[in-house]
Design a protein around this motif. Sequence first.
Motif, PDB file in Angstrom:
ATOM      1  N   UNK A  45      59.539  21.435  35.797  1.00  0.00           N
ATOM      2  CA  UNK A  45      59.655  21.457  34.434  1.00  0.00           C
ATOM      3  C   UNK A  45      60.393  20.159  34.023  1.00  0.00           C
ATOM      4  N   UNK A  46      60.804  19.256  34.928  1.00  0.00           N
ATOM      5  CA  UNK A  46      61.630  18.138  34.609  1.00  0.00           C
ATOM      6  C   UNK A  46      60.273  16.915  33.974  1.00  0.00           C
ATOM      7  N   UNK A  47      61.057  16.220  32.923  1.00  0.00           N
ATOM      8  CA  UNK A  47      60.372  14.767  32.663  1.00  0.00           C
ATOM      9  C   UNK A  47      61.131  14.083  33.506  1.00  0.00           C
ATOM     10  N   UNK A  48      60.111  13.242  34.391  1.00  0.00           N
ATOM     11  CA  UNK A  48      60.506  12.242  35.208  1.00  0.00           C
ATOM     12  C   UNK A  48      60.555  10.792  34.606  1.00  0.00           C
ATOM     13  N   UNK A  49      61.565  10.287  34.857  1.00  0.00           N
ATOM     14  CA  UNK A  49      61.724   8.604  34.323  1.00  0.00           C
ATOM     15  C   UNK A  49      61.745   8.049  35.450  1.00  0.00           C
ATOM     16  N   UNK A  50      60.717   6.573  35.625  1.00  0.00           N
ATOM     17  CA  UNK A  50      60.745   5.774  36.584  1.00  0.00           C
ATOM     18  C   UNK A  50      60.785   4.400  36.076  1.00  0.00           C
ATOM     19  N   UNK A  51      61.445   3.615  36.646  1.00  0.00           N
ATOM     20  CA  UNK A  51      61.250   2.085  36.373  1.00  0.00           C
ATOM     21  C   UNK A  51      60.313   1.600  37.328  1.00  0.00           C
ATOM     22  N   UNK A  52      59.648   2.082  38.305  1.00  0.00           N
ATOM     23  CA  UNK A  52      58.570   1.698  39.127  1.00  0.00           C
ATOM     24  C   UNK A  52      58.936   0.910  40.428  1.00  0.00           C
TER      25      UNK A  52
END
Length: 558
Positions: A45-52
């Motif tokens: 259920x998370x929104x995953x944030x990533x800088x790649x």
Amino acid sequence: MRLRALLETEALGLRLLGGEEELDRTVRGVMTTDLRDPSRYLSGGELVLTGLAWRRNSADSEPFVRILASAGVAGLAAGEAELGDIPDDLVSACLRNRLPLFAVNEDVAFATITEYVVRQVSGERAGDLAAVVDRHRRLMTSGPAGGGPDVVLDLLTTDLDLRAWVLSPTGRQIAGAGEPLTPGVCATLASEHLAAVRTGRRGPHRISLQGITYSLFPIRGHGRAPGAVTRDVRESVLSDWLLAVEADAGDWPAERLDLLQGVTQLIAVERDRRDAARTVRRRLAQEVLELVQTGAPPAEIAARLRVAAPVLLPGLGAAPHWQVVVARVDWDNGDIAGGPVAQSLLEEILVDPSLSGPEPSDRIAVAHAGDEAIALVPLPALPGEPGEEKGPDAALHADELLATVREPLAAGLADDGRLTLGVSAAVHSAEGLRGALEEARHARRVAAARPGRVCAAGHHELASHVLLLPFVPDDVRRAFTARLLDPLRDYDRRHRAELIPTLEAFLDCDGSWTRCATRLHLHVNTLRYRVGRIEQLTARDLSRLEDKLDFFLALRMS
């Protein structure tokens, strides 16, 4: 909240790159990561944030996206600050795995998105929990208990990620979500809460212990609302429970504070229900004590005891032994009746956590009259052969009763209250109950003659010099101790000779040179020199019993 709501919030600067048909997914949290395999930190259920930063080449995108999809995350948001446009291989991997993908404008910080999501999710959870709390309150106030405080605390943990505990004014843990608090932490939290209440500070009170911040909310009993004001805070401060939450409530919005106040009201219903359950035991105590004090025949008292025993010791039949505990609460302002406060405190102090059951059970009956409360405590016999006379099991000792509660109670009594407590010996018949009551009252008077806000004395102290010393007039005590001990104190102050500790050890060793020297880690000749100096300074002879007794009494009265 839904993914669609994030996309529609212009301030977040999100641009959809794929997965439009999945925008109705529910977002339950947010996580920022640049790990190649973040699965251990995902629960769904998370929104995953990533800088790649995890992506070294195009082959890395498919494994990363597959891990997120398997963990059940709601969506992926990739930042454009480092690589500019989002790589096509990542877009394709998300489409294959049906994972919604957003691009995050380089002008938008991940912290902004995180704060927004957390605020929205927490608000929704709080609203859901408030409805549950309201429903639970109606159930509890209109019928049988809805599971007690533990159920409410579980709601706080599962819906708001808050760990919380309900504590008594003595620091006993009544209910809790998660690992139990240590007795030391419980005592400190209760002390801080009681001290804050006595000084008139508004709750919630905050305290940091071992790097953890707790917020303390009062639980008002006796049907009083959180904002209600009693005639005097001293009438309730030592009987109300408190809710300790592992969080800093200093910057909480009003809605969350209102929710926690609702939780305390819900727990207060259970508090009042448990207090009402003590009514039968209180009435039994009142009846027995009235018979004892009016000189009723022992057979009549014994009959009432036979009625009381099954109530206090269910399943164990008659109690072969009884103890009496007398407590008194005195305030500097005599307008406040101390009896009800003393009764409530005795009921809490004498709770026996060793008894089986889902919660600590009472095995005592407490009555009160004036400023005095009297507890009738049944003691089961020690196990043994049938017909064999056995002594009482788990007899109460005065010092042990106050060992863990002295600090919180002293904070609640502050500078204008005192609690004194006396404990009788165990008696095995109705004939002995009147003597036990008088014995407990005499022991309480010995405790009252001692300094301190919380004092206790036991029956064993009534057969020694301890009974006499408290009643020696203060001016006589001062003159007696000054004449014997002041010369030694002055000498110790000037020469650091430790004559007072040497005298105490010498008397404690019954005048044995060898044992005293061993205890003090001294050569016997050094000990003889010190004792000689004591005799020279005081003109006394420590080989004489009379002089030894004078020194012993002076040390006890100092």
